[in-house]
Motif scaffolding. Structure first.
Motif, PDB file in Angstrom:
ATOM      1  N   MET A  96       3.834  -2.336   7.346  1.00  0.00           N
ATOM      2  CA  MET A  96       4.067  -1.655   6.068  1.00  0.00           C
ATOM      3  C   MET A  96       5.410  -2.039   5.465  1.00  0.00           C
ATOM      4  O   MET A  96       5.527  -2.266   4.263  1.00  0.00           O
ATOM      5  N   VAL A  97       6.426  -2.107   6.324  1.00  0.00           N
ATOM      6  CA  VAL A  97       7.765  -2.446   5.828  1.00  0.00           C
ATOM      7  C   VAL A  97       7.809  -3.888   5.325  1.00  0.00           C
ATOM      8  O   VAL A  97       8.392  -4.188   4.275  1.00  0.00           O
ATOM      9  N   ILE A  98       7.188  -4.796   6.075  1.00  0.00           N
ATOM     10  CA  ILE A  98       7.194  -6.204   5.682  1.00  0.00           C
ATOM     11  C   ILE A  98       6.501  -6.407   4.340  1.00  0.00           C
ATOM     12  O   ILE A  98       6.959  -7.203   3.505  1.00  0.00           O
TER      13      ILE A  98
ATOM     14  N   LEU B  74       0.975   0.799  18.593  1.00  0.00           N
ATOM     15  CA  LEU B  74       0.229   0.640  17.343  1.00  0.00           C
ATOM     16  C   LEU B  74       0.993   1.254  16.165  1.00  0.00           C
ATOM     17  O   LEU B  74       0.987   0.702  15.053  1.00  0.00           O
ATOM     18  N   SER B  75       1.648   2.383  16.410  1.00  0.00           N
ATOM     19  CA  SER B  75       2.429   3.017  15.353  1.00  0.00           C
ATOM     20  C   SER B  75       3.589   2.126  14.919  1.00  0.00           C
ATOM     21  O   SER B  75       3.879   1.978  13.720  1.00  0.00           O
ATOM     22  N   ILE B  76       4.246   1.531  15.900  1.00  0.00           N
ATOM     23  CA  ILE B  76       5.354   0.626  15.593  1.00  0.00           C
ATOM     24  C   ILE B  76       4.848  -0.601  14.847  1.00  0.00           C
ATOM     25  O   ILE B  76       5.443  -1.046  13.853  1.00  0.00           O
ATOM     26  N   LEU B  77       3.721  -1.148  15.302  1.00  0.00           N
ATOM     27  CA  LEU B  77       3.138  -2.315  14.650  1.00  0.00           C
ATOM     28  C   LEU B  77       2.751  -2.007  13.206  1.00  0.00           C
ATOM     29  O   LEU B  77       3.060  -2.770  12.281  1.00  0.00           O
TER      30      LEU B  77
ATOM     31  N   LEU C 140      -3.449   2.227   8.069  1.00  0.00           N
ATOM     32  CA  LEU C 140      -4.579   2.558   8.937  1.00  0.00           C
ATOM     33  C   LEU C 140      -4.212   2.372  10.407  1.00  0.00           C
ATOM     34  O   LEU C 140      -4.655   3.146  11.267  1.00  0.00           O
ATOM     35  N   THR C 141      -3.418   1.375  10.704  1.00  0.00           N
ATOM     36  CA  THR C 141      -2.956   1.170  12.080  1.00  0.00           C
ATOM     37  C   THR C 141      -2.094   2.332  12.539  1.00  0.00           C
ATOM     38  O   THR C 141      -2.191   2.803  13.676  1.00  0.00           O
ATOM     39  N   ILE C 142      -1.255   2.823  11.654  1.00  0.00           N
ATOM     40  CA  ILE C 142      -0.410   3.984  11.964  1.00  0.00           C
ATOM     41  C   ILE C 142      -1.270   5.206  12.258  1.00  0.00           C
ATOM     42  O   ILE C 142      -1.029   5.940  13.226  1.00  0.00           O
TER      43      ILE C 142
ATOM     44  N   GLY D 140      -1.845  -5.730   3.119  1.00  0.00           N
ATOM     45  CA  GLY D 140      -0.966  -5.526   4.269  1.00  0.00           C
ATOM     46  C   GLY D 140      -0.514  -4.087   4.403  1.00  0.00           C
ATOM     47  O   GLY D 140      -0.473  -3.536   5.507  1.00  0.00           O
ATOM     48  N   THR D 141      -0.171  -3.451   3.288  1.00  0.00           N
ATOM     49  CA  THR D 141       0.267  -2.055   3.316  1.00  0.00           C
ATOM     50  C   THR D 141      -0.852  -1.130   3.781  1.00  0.00           C
ATOM     51  O   THR D 141      -0.631  -0.238   4.614  1.00  0.00           O
ATOM     52  N   LEU D 142      -2.052  -1.325   3.245  1.00  0.00           N
ATOM     53  CA  LEU D 142      -3.189  -0.490   3.648  1.00  0.00           C
ATOM     54  C   LEU D 142      -3.532  -0.706   5.126  1.00  0.00           C
ATOM     55  O   LEU D 142      -3.832   0.253   5.846  1.00  0.00           O
ATOM     56  N   SER D 143      -3.483  -1.960   5.573  1.00  0.00           N
ATOM     57  CA  SER D 143      -3.769  -2.247   6.982  1.00  0.00           C
ATOM     58  C   SER D 143      -2.737  -1.586   7.889  1.00  0.00           C
ATOM     59  O   SER D 143      -3.076  -1.014   8.933  1.00  0.00           O
ATOM     60  N   GLY D 144      -1.478  -1.671   7.491  1.00  0.00           N
ATOM     61  CA  GLY D 144      -0.431  -1.024   8.279  1.00  0.00           C
ATOM     62  C   GLY D 144      -0.602   0.479   8.342  1.00  0.00           C
ATOM     63  O   GLY D 144      -0.413   1.094   9.392  1.00  0.00           O
TER      64      GLY D 144
END
Length: 355
Positions: free
Chosen positions: A138-140, A130-133, A299-301, A293-297
């Motif tokens: 976030m990077v994309i 999940l951290s990698i995802l 929260l996933t982290i 996308g950044t916020l979702s990434g």
């Protein structure tokens, strides 16, 4: 500052361009980078374990690892990885190279299980993924970087109030962590040392990019070695990398490598993206899709780190999953003097029956 000195940010194409050879060269360099960087964590951890048998450990402020060739092998492995990573950007799109950096976490985790006998439970594996995802998302969706054409332009950007504020906050928080929270909680809380590495590391990356711009101008015929900013950037880079490596070694010496690596990657990537966005003001050009996308990434982290850290001591794996899911069968009972007794228990004694 001349507006022509800055090229407006624009996103790289998602697919390879017409030159497929350059694309595959960049892909190969990016993969080699992740292998060398992931291996560097394991090699340095191996050296720190060896040194822990004698002398002052790195986690206690010792620097004996500087005399150990195995630690230097890990250090140079990291250097090779970063060199390959830098070269990959010259051939392949950044949207391909940067997310591939997450593979170093998997390389480190796999090598740790074989060479360090460190086990990662199911929660940790899910948290790692999940951290990698989240980092990749976030990077994309991160804003594209503005291209600065000369050191004079960069000097004006470094003096912007937003970046100065960021730098001051990072330095103050790092000093508080180093001198107050580090001695008290550094050996029990993994986030202390990693936070120091990541925040100072974001400044080292900005200094490294500025120094690279200076060297590029110098090699292009515009000598910048007489520019005081060049030497300031070099001194800042040396100071930041020294602090960064010192506290990363402490974290690796105290905590499990398979936990240190993904958390460090997530924190470091997040702070580098933040510092770059503040310096180059790319957030102003973000679309609503990229913001979501950044916020979702992020929260996933956060959720991935929680799984990775909160359940690291729970002995839980796929092989034990059927045991946890099996429903407990009800026990058969029989009646003894009006009371219920389990058949799985020892029969009552005569005295108990009389009573």
């Amino acid at each position: 500052m001349n507006s022509t000195d800055i090229v407006a940010p624009s996103r790289m194409p998602r697919e390879a361009d017409g030159n497929s050879t350059n694309f595959y060269i960049g892909l190969t360099l990016a993969i080699l980078s992740t292998i060398f960087i992931g291996a560097s964590f394991v090699i340095k951890k191996k050296a720190l374990i060896k040194l822990s048998q004698y002398g002052t450990r790195a986690g206690e402020g010792g620097y004996g690892y500087l005399k150990e060739w195995l630690w230097w092998a890990g250090f140079f492995s990291l250097g090779f990885g970063e060199t390959f990573n830098f070269a990959a950007y010259a051939f392949a799109p950044a949207t391909l190279v940067t997310p591939l950096g997450a593979l170093s976490v998997l390389v480190s985790a796999v090598m740790s299980s074989y060479f360090l006998r460190e086990r990662l439970n199911l929660h940790g594996k899910i948290g790692c993924m999940l951290s990698i995802l989240g980092s990749t998302v976030m990077v994309i969706h991160a804003p594209a970087e503005a291209e600065v054409t000369n050191l004079n332009t960069l000097s004006h950007m470094l003096l912007e109030p937003a970046f100065i504020t960021y730098g001051v906050i990072v330095v103050i928080i790092s000093l508080v962590l180093i001198f107050y929270y580090g001695p008290k909680y550094g050996k029990t809380n993994i986030l202390i040392y990693i936070a120091i590495c990541s925040m100072i590391g974001s400044l080292s990356v900005m200094a490294c990019k500025g120094l690279g711009l200076s060297l590029k101008q110098t090699f292009g015929g515009d000598n910048q070695l007489t520019n005081l900013l060049t030497w300031f950037l070099l001194a800042s880079l040396v100071a930041c990398v020294t602090v960064q490596m010192n506290y990363l070694n402490r974290a690796l010496d105290i905590f499990n490598t398979s936990i240190v690596t993904p958390i460090y990657y997530v924190f470091f990537t997040t702070f580098v993206i933040s510092a770059s966005a503040i310096l180059y003001k790319e957030w102003e050009l973000m679309t609503p899709k990229d913001i979501i996308g950044t916020l979702s990434g992020f929260l996933t982290i956060v959720f991935g780190i929680f799984l990775l850290h909160a359940f690291k001591d729970v002995n839980f794996s796929l092989s034990s999953l059927p045991t946890f899911m099996r429903r407990e069968e009800p026990k058969e009972t029989h009646l003894v003097n009006g009371s219920t007794t389990s058949l799985l228990q020892d029969p009552p004694s005569e005295e108990e029956v009389v009573r």
